[in-house]
Design a protein around this motif. Structure first.
Motif, PDB file in Angstrom:
ATOM      1  N   ASN A 292       0.858  -1.178   0.000  1.00  0.00           N
ATOM      2  CA  ASN A 292       0.000   0.000   0.000  1.00  0.00           C
ATOM      3  C   ASN A 292       0.898   1.233   0.000  1.00  0.00           C
ATOM      4  O   ASN A 292       1.619   1.484   0.974  1.00  0.00           O
ATOM      5  CB  ASN A 292      -0.904  -0.008   1.239  1.00  0.00           C
ATOM      6  N   PRO A 293       0.893   2.004  -1.048  1.00  0.00           N
ATOM      7  CA  PRO A 293       1.798   3.162  -1.122  1.00  0.00           C
ATOM      8  C   PRO A 293       1.528   4.213  -0.049  1.00  0.00           C
ATOM      9  O   PRO A 293       2.394   5.020   0.272  1.00  0.00           O
ATOM     10  CB  PRO A 293       1.527   3.738  -2.525  1.00  0.00           C
ATOM     11  N   ASP A 294       0.318   4.183   0.541  1.00  0.00           N
ATOM     12  CA  ASP A 294      -0.005   5.181   1.568  1.00  0.00           C
ATOM     13  C   ASP A 294       0.403   4.738   2.969  1.00  0.00           C
ATOM     14  O   ASP A 294       0.294   5.519   3.926  1.00  0.00           O
ATOM     15  CB  ASP A 294      -1.513   5.462   1.576  1.00  0.00           C
ATOM     16  N   TYR A 295       0.854   3.471   3.100  1.00  0.00           N
ATOM     17  CA  TYR A 295       1.205   2.943   4.428  1.00  0.00           C
ATOM     18  C   TYR A 295       2.628   3.350   4.789  1.00  0.00           C
ATOM     19  O   TYR A 295       3.548   3.212   3.988  1.00  0.00           O
ATOM     20  CB  TYR A 295       1.095   1.415   4.449  1.00  0.00           C
ATOM     21  N   GLU A 296       2.772   3.850   5.994  1.00  0.00           N
ATOM     22  CA  GLU A 296       4.105   4.191   6.480  1.00  0.00           C
ATOM     23  C   GLU A 296       4.293   3.563   7.855  1.00  0.00           C
ATOM     24  O   GLU A 296       3.511   3.792   8.776  1.00  0.00           O
ATOM     25  CB  GLU A 296       4.269   5.717   6.574  1.00  0.00           C
ATOM     26  N   ARG A 297       5.316   2.746   7.967  1.00  0.00           N
ATOM     27  CA  ARG A 297       5.536   2.008   9.213  1.00  0.00           C
ATOM     28  C   ARG A 297       5.997   2.957  10.317  1.00  0.00           C
ATOM     29  O   ARG A 297       6.904   3.767  10.135  1.00  0.00           O
ATOM     30  CB  ARG A 297       6.596   0.931   8.981  1.00  0.00           C
ATOM     31  N   ASP A 298       5.355   2.830  11.495  1.00  0.00           N
ATOM     32  CA  ASP A 298       5.740   3.663  12.625  1.00  0.00           C
ATOM     33  C   ASP A 298       7.089   3.211  13.178  1.00  0.00           C
ATOM     34  O   ASP A 298       7.419   2.023  13.173  1.00  0.00           O
ATOM     35  CB  ASP A 298       4.693   3.568  13.744  1.00  0.00           C
ATOM     36  N   VAL A 299       7.857   4.158  13.677  1.00  0.00           N
ATOM     37  CA  VAL A 299       9.110   3.855  14.351  1.00  0.00           C
ATOM     38  C   VAL A 299       8.805   3.612  15.824  1.00  0.00           C
ATOM     39  O   VAL A 299       8.272   4.484  16.510  1.00  0.00           O
ATOM     40  CB  VAL A 299      10.118   5.009  14.192  1.00  0.00           C
ATOM     41  N   LEU A 300       9.120   2.409  16.327  1.00  0.00           N
ATOM     42  CA  LEU A 300       8.795   2.055  17.697  1.00  0.00           C
ATOM     43  C   LEU A 300       9.885   2.533  18.647  1.00  0.00           C
ATOM     44  O   LEU A 300      11.060   2.596  18.273  1.00  0.00           O
ATOM     45  CB  LEU A 300       8.632   0.535  17.817  1.00  0.00           C
ATOM     46  N   PRO A 301       9.525   2.838  19.883  1.00  0.00           N
ATOM     47  CA  PRO A 301      10.533   3.279  20.867  1.00  0.00           C
ATOM     48  C   PRO A 301      11.594   2.203  21.087  1.00  0.00           C
ATOM     49  O   PRO A 301      11.285   1.005  21.116  1.00  0.00           O
ATOM     50  CB  PRO A 301       9.710   3.502  22.144  1.00  0.00           C
TER      51      PRO A 301
END
Length: 301
Positions: free
Chosen positions: A283-292
């Motif tokens: 999905n081009p709109d998906y951006e993975r979150d950076v986890l702590p």
């Protein structure tokens, strides 16, 4: 040609072999003197390469057996009995090592509770019996009454006699219900048990296996022998015979047990649908979150 897949598969195979090696590395922390004594008493040990080849071959057959059990809703119970340190646990570990724990499970019950002591003797074992599509391996079983309970005085002679009268019919009922019941006795000599107990005493990784009851079993060797002989005489029935596994050589005992178990079962290969790995959806709109960072396990190795 891209060698990456080949390298990956080789790494996975090596990881599999390393897993086997970890399990086999049973004397890593023993003193040199204990290792020397053990090897002097086992001069004809099985070639390690041959052992691993046969172990992996038999484990692949056990997977076929598992698939057959699941497909046809078979029910299998395997009982493992024998003296302390005879090798029951090691054999069970190799049998179940590559199987699905939802299909093949191990039952090792503790001493009965006060409530369980007032129940019908077989009652606490019944809930652990298999449903269709399951294999259950009992690491010790209802035969505790004929062995440790009798020898150590936890059951009186009337209770032992009642057990001997009941157990053949109990096992016939299991077989009539469709359960395939197999009973193994792992046999070791007096000298071999003494050697293994000494190894456990000197091995910090195995000292947990020694209990006061185990130590008493050394003192009461002859009493256990007499109890075992009567147990065989009175419970070796055609519907569920005993099979004795000579256990002084651990590796051969494991392989022989696995091979024999497979030979008792009329399993066949079950057809499988061809598995295809589906393409991942991007999905081009998906951006993975950076986890702590504090959520991650520290990278110590």
């Amino acid at each position: 040609m891209n060698d990456a897949p080949k390298d990956w598969f080789e790494a996975e195979l090596q990881d599999t072999l390393d897993e086997d090696y970890e399990i086999e590395l049973e004397d890593a922390v023993l003193s040199a003197e204990i290792r020397r004594i053990y090897r002097d008493n086992h001069p004809e040990q099985m070639d390690r390469k041959l052992y691993f080849q046969e172990l992996l071959r038999l484990q692949s057959e056990l997977i076929k057996l598992q698939d057959w059990v699941s497909h046809y809703k078979e029910k299998i119970v395997v009982i493992f009995e024998g003296r302390d340190s005879a090798g029951k646990g090691g054999a069970i570990k190799r049998i179940t090592q590559r199987l699905n724990p939802r299909v093949a499970r191990v039952v090792a019950l503790p001493a009965p509770s006060d409530r369980e002591k007032t129940q019908w003797y077989f009652q606490r074992y019944v809930p652990h019996l298999p449903a269709g599509g399951e294999i259950v391996l009992f690491d010790r079983s209802w035969y505790n009454r004929a062995g440790v309970e009798r020898v150590m005085g936890f059951a009186n002679e009337d209770e032992v006699e009642q057990f001997f009268q009941d157990v053949p019919e109990f096992e016939r009922m299991l077989v009539r219900s469709g359960i395939r019941l197999v009973k193994y006795w792992f046999s070791v000599t007096d000298e071999e048990q003494q050697m293994r107990f000494l190894m456990r005493i000197h091995d910090p990784l195995k000292q947990w296996k020694l209990s006061p009851m185990d130590l008493q079993s050394r003192v009461r060797w002859e009493s256990y022998t007499k109890a075992k002989e009567e147990m065989f005489e009175r419970t070796n029935i055609p519907e569920a015979p005993w099979y004795i596994v000579p256990g002084n050589d651990k590796k051969r005992a494991r392989l022989n047990c696995m091979s024999h178990l497979l030979g008792l079962m009329p399993y066949t290969e079950v057809p499988h649908e061809e598995i295809e790995l589906p393409n991942r959806v991007f999905n081009p709109d998906y951006e993975r979150d950076v986890l702590p960072r504090d959520l991650y396990v520290p990278q110590k190795y």
